[in-house]
Design a protein around this motif. Sequence first.
Motif, PDB file in Angstrom:
ATOM      1  N   VAL A  83      -6.696  -6.440  12.603  1.00 29.01           N
ATOM      2  CA  VAL A  83      -5.409  -6.680  11.940  1.00 29.01           C
ATOM      3  C   VAL A  83      -5.585  -6.668  10.426  1.00 29.01           C
ATOM      4  CG1 VAL A  83      -3.568  -8.369  11.561  1.00 29.01           C
ATOM      5  CG2 VAL A  83      -4.415  -7.942  13.881  1.00 29.01           C
ATOM      6  N   LEU A  84      -6.637  -7.329   9.941  1.00 26.89           N
ATOM      7  CA  LEU A  84      -6.882  -7.373   8.498  1.00 26.89           C
ATOM      8  C   LEU A  84      -7.237  -5.997   7.939  1.00 26.89           C
ATOM      9  CD1 LEU A  84      -8.881 -10.721   8.111  1.00 26.89           C
ATOM     10  CD2 LEU A  84      -6.510 -10.253   7.454  1.00 26.89           C
ATOM     11  N   VAL A  85      -7.968  -5.207   8.706  1.00 26.49           N
ATOM     12  CA  VAL A  85      -8.298  -3.855   8.257  1.00 26.49           C
ATOM     13  C   VAL A  85      -7.042  -2.997   8.172  1.00 26.49           C
ATOM     14  CG1 VAL A  85      -9.450  -1.719   8.940  1.00 26.49           C
ATOM     15  CG2 VAL A  85     -10.694  -3.873   9.016  1.00 26.49           C
ATOM     16  N   PHE A  86      -6.150  -3.147   9.143  1.00 27.54           N
ATOM     17  CA  PHE A  86      -4.888  -2.398   9.098  1.00 27.54           C
ATOM     18  C   PHE A  86      -4.075  -2.793   7.868  1.00 27.54           C
ATOM     19  CE2 PHE A  86      -0.341  -2.078  10.074  1.00 27.54           C
ATOM     20  CZ  PHE A  86      -0.238  -0.722  10.352  1.00 27.54           C
ATOM     21  N   LEU A  87      -4.000  -4.106   7.598  1.00 25.24           N
ATOM     22  CA  LEU A  87      -3.286  -4.583   6.412  1.00 25.24           C
ATOM     23  C   LEU A  87      -3.933  -4.028   5.145  1.00 25.24           C
ATOM     24  CD1 LEU A  87      -1.224  -6.442   4.996  1.00 25.24           C
ATOM     25  CD2 LEU A  87      -2.892  -8.296   5.192  1.00 25.24           C
ATOM     26  N   CYS A  88      -5.255  -4.045   5.099  1.00 29.73           N
ATOM     27  CA  CYS A  88      -5.982  -3.509   3.946  1.00 29.73           C
ATOM     28  C   CYS A  88      -5.662  -2.035   3.751  1.00 29.73           C
ATOM     29  CB  CYS A  88      -7.485  -3.703   4.157  1.00 29.73           C
ATOM     30  SG  CYS A  88      -8.513  -2.895   2.915  1.00 29.73           S
ATOM     31  N   ALA A  89      -5.631  -1.280   4.846  1.00 30.95           N
ATOM     32  CA  ALA A  89      -5.340   0.152   4.758  1.00 30.95           C
ATOM     33  C   ALA A  89      -3.950   0.400   4.185  1.00 30.95           C
ATOM     34  CB  ALA A  89      -5.474   0.791   6.137  1.00 30.95           C
ATOM     35  N   MET A  90      -2.968  -0.371   4.629  1.00 37.56           N
ATOM     36  CA  MET A  90      -1.601  -0.187   4.133  1.00 37.56           C
ATOM     37  C   MET A  90      -1.506  -0.512   2.636  1.00 37.56           C
ATOM     38  SD  MET A  90       0.099   0.990   6.660  1.00 37.56           S
ATOM     39  CE  MET A  90      -1.446   1.833   7.047  1.00 37.56           C
ATOM     40  N   LEU A  91      -2.171  -1.582   2.219  1.00 38.30           N
ATOM     41  CA  LEU A  91      -2.144  -1.970   0.808  1.00 38.30           C
ATOM     42  C   LEU A  91      -2.878  -0.936  -0.046  1.00 38.30           C
ATOM     43  CD1 LEU A  91      -2.843  -5.802   1.152  1.00 38.30           C
ATOM     44  CD2 LEU A  91      -0.659  -4.713   0.587  1.00 38.30           C
ATOM     45  N   PHE A  92      -4.002  -0.452   0.459  1.00 37.85           N
ATOM     46  CA  PHE A  92      -4.777   0.541  -0.290  1.00 37.85           C
ATOM     47  C   PHE A  92      -3.991   1.840  -0.444  1.00 37.85           C
ATOM     48  CE2 PHE A  92      -7.867   3.881  -0.965  1.00 37.85           C
ATOM     49  CZ  PHE A  92      -8.771   3.306  -1.849  1.00 37.85           C
ATOM     50  N   LEU A  93      -3.350   2.298   0.629  1.00 36.18           N
ATOM     51  CA  LEU A  93      -2.585   3.546   0.566  1.00 36.18           C
ATOM     52  C   LEU A  93      -1.378   3.406  -0.359  1.00 36.18           C
ATOM     53  CD1 LEU A  93      -2.706   4.712   4.294  1.00 36.18           C
ATOM     54  CD2 LEU A  93      -3.926   5.702   2.343  1.00 36.18           C
ATOM     55  N   SER A  94      -0.741   2.238  -0.340  1.00 34.38           N
ATOM     56  CA  SER A  94       0.387   2.005  -1.246  1.00 34.38           C
ATOM     57  C   SER A  94      -0.075   2.118  -2.700  1.00 34.38           C
ATOM     58  CB  SER A  94       0.989   0.620  -0.985  1.00 34.38           C
ATOM     59  OG  SER A  94       2.010   0.333  -1.915  1.00 34.38           O
ATOM     60  N   TRP A  95      -1.227   1.519  -2.987  1.00 37.59           N
ATOM     61  CA  TRP A  95      -1.790   1.611  -4.344  1.00 37.59           C
ATOM     62  C   TRP A  95      -2.138   3.045  -4.695  1.00 37.59           C
ATOM     63  CZ3 TRP A  95      -7.016   3.099  -5.149  1.00 37.59           C
ATOM     64  CH2 TRP A  95      -7.423   3.080  -6.493  1.00 37.59           C
ATOM     65  N   LEU A  96      -2.777   3.755  -3.772  1.00 42.38           N
ATOM     66  CA  LEU A  96      -3.235   5.117  -4.041  1.00 42.38           C
ATOM     67  C   LEU A  96      -2.063   6.067  -4.291  1.00 42.38           C
ATOM     68  CD1 LEU A  96      -5.648   6.954  -4.334  1.00 42.38           C
ATOM     69  CD2 LEU A  96      -5.665   7.266  -1.846  1.00 42.38           C
ATOM     70  N   LEU A  97      -0.985   5.903  -3.547  1.00 43.72           N
ATOM     71  CA  LEU A  97       0.193   6.754  -3.748  1.00 43.72           C
ATOM     72  C   LEU A  97       0.786   6.540  -5.133  1.00 43.72           C
ATOM     73  CD1 LEU A  97       1.851   6.409  -0.236  1.00 43.72           C
ATOM     74  CD2 LEU A  97       1.051   8.542  -1.258  1.00 43.72           C
ATOM     75  N   ARG A  98       0.884   5.273  -5.555  1.00 42.03           N
ATOM     76  CA  ARG A  98       1.409   4.976  -6.894  1.00 42.03           C
ATOM     77  C   ARG A  98       0.465   5.487  -7.983  1.00 42.03           C
ATOM     78  NH1 ARG A  98       5.286   0.409  -7.524  1.00 42.03           N
ATOM     79  NH2 ARG A  98       6.232   0.070  -5.477  1.00 42.03           N
ATOM     80  N   LEU A  99      -0.822   5.289  -7.764  1.00 42.79           N
ATOM     81  CA  LEU A  99      -1.817   5.753  -8.731  1.00 42.79           C
ATOM     82  C   LEU A  99      -1.702   7.264  -8.912  1.00 42.79           C
ATOM     83  CD1 LEU A  99      -4.540   4.671 -10.235  1.00 42.79           C
ATOM     84  CD2 LEU A  99      -5.666   5.924  -8.381  1.00 42.79           C
ATOM     85  N   ARG A 100      -1.576   7.983  -7.817  1.00 38.96           N
ATOM     86  CA  ARG A 100      -1.491   9.449  -7.853  1.00 38.96           C
ATOM     87  C   ARG A 100      -0.212   9.909  -8.547  1.00 38.96           C
ATOM     88  NH1 ARG A 100       0.805  13.318  -4.680  1.00 38.96           N
ATOM     89  NH2 ARG A 100      -0.334  15.311  -4.448  1.00 38.96           N
ATOM     90  N   ASP A 101       0.910   9.254  -8.241  1.00 39.07           N
ATOM     91  CA  ASP A 101       2.180   9.625  -8.872  1.00 39.07           C
ATOM     92  C   ASP A 101       2.123   9.412 -10.383  1.00 39.07           C
ATOM     93  OD1 ASP A 101       3.188  10.319  -6.418  1.00 39.07           O
ATOM     94  OD2 ASP A 101       4.398   8.506  -6.158  1.00 39.07           O
ATOM     95  N   ASN A 102       1.570   8.290 -10.803  1.00 40.99           N
ATOM     96  CA  ASN A 102       1.454   8.010 -12.237  1.00 40.99           C
ATOM     97  C   ASN A 102       0.525   9.002 -12.926  1.00 40.99           C
ATOM     98  OD1 ASN A 102       3.157   5.841 -12.022  1.00 40.99           O
ATOM     99  ND2 ASN A 102       1.550   4.286 -12.106  1.00 40.99           N
ATOM    100  N   ALA A 103      -0.585   9.340 -12.255  1.00 39.04           N
ATOM    101  CA  ALA A 103      -1.531  10.293 -12.834  1.00 39.04           C
ATOM    102  C   ALA A 103      -0.865  11.652 -13.038  1.00 39.04           C
ATOM    103  CB  ALA A 103      -2.754  10.433 -11.926  1.00 39.04           C
ATOM    104  N   ARG A 104      -0.035  12.034 -12.099  1.00 35.44           N
ATOM    105  CA  ARG A 104       0.678  13.312 -12.222  1.00 35.44           C
ATOM    106  C   ARG A 104       1.668  13.269 -13.393  1.00 35.44           C
ATOM    107  NH1 ARG A 104       3.926  16.449  -7.336  1.00 35.44           N
ATOM    108  NH2 ARG A 104       4.450  18.322  -8.543  1.00 35.44           N
ATOM    109  N   ALA A 105       2.368  12.129 -13.544  1.00 34.50           N
ATOM    110  CA  ALA A 105       3.311  11.995 -14.656  1.00 34.50           C
ATOM    111  C   ALA A 105       2.594  11.978 -16.003  1.00 34.50           C
ATOM    112  CB  ALA A 105       4.139  10.719 -14.473  1.00 34.50           C
TER     113      ALA A 105
END
Length: 231
Positions: A83-105
Motif C-alpha cells: 500500500v505504501l509503495v503504491f502511494l509512493c508511486a502516485m506521489l512520485f508520478l505526480s511530481w514527475l509530471l509537474r517537473l516535466r511540464d515546468n521544464a518544457r515551459a
Amino acid sequence: MTEQMDQSAARTLAYRPVQVTGRLAVGGLLLAGLAWVVRGVWEIRLAVAGEPAAGPPDQGDGVHRQLTSLENSYQLVTSAGGVLVFLCAMLFLSWLLRLRDNARALSGDTPRYAGIWVLVGWIIPVVNLWFPRGIVADAFRSSAPGRRLPRSVDVWWGLWLVGMISGVGIVYRDSTDQIIERAYTEGWPLLLSDAAVVGAAVAGAFAVHAVTAAQVERLRGGGAEVPDPVG
C-alpha cells in the motif's frame, strides 16, 4: 513592452507548483523505504525462527499449510508495504509530471520522451531499464541547462535496478509464501535486495529534493542560471 509583459505573465501561469509535490514525493519515498526496513526485520525473524517441521507454506501441487503467527504477520507487513509503495508511486508520478511540464515551459523545447512514457516507461521490459531515469535527467537539464546532473539521481537509479532485477525487491515475481520459504533457506539474497530498495528510496528522496530545488530556483530567478544542487 506591454506585449512582452503579457507573454511573460502567460509563461509564468504555465508553470505548475512543484515544491509541495516534491515534498510529498520525498515523504512517500521515505515511507516506502521504512516499509522495506520493517519487511527486512521480519525476514530476519523468520530466518532466526527457522522453518517449521511441517515444511514451507507452499507445499506444492496447490497445497498450502496453515501459516504460523509469524508468517501471518509477515503477510500483513508485506501487504502494508504494498500500500505504501503504491502511494509512493502516485506521489512520485505526480511530481514527475509537474517537473516535466515546468521544464518544457522553461526551455520551450519538446521533451525527449513523450508524456506517455512517464507512466508506462516503468512497466515495459527493457525500456524500464533507462527511460524513467532519462525523463528525470531530461527535465533537470531543461530546468538547469549546462549544469551537472545530481549524483543522487544515478545512485537512486542504480539501486532501483538492483532491487528490480533481483526479483525480490520492489518488483518481485515470487508469491509471499515463496518469499517466506526463501527467508528460511536463503535469507541473505532477500536482505541484500531489501537493502538496495531502502537505499534507492533514500537516494531517491535526495534526488527529488535536488532536482526540485534546481527548478524552483530557476523559476524564481525568471530563467536565470542556477548553481549545482547539492546531492
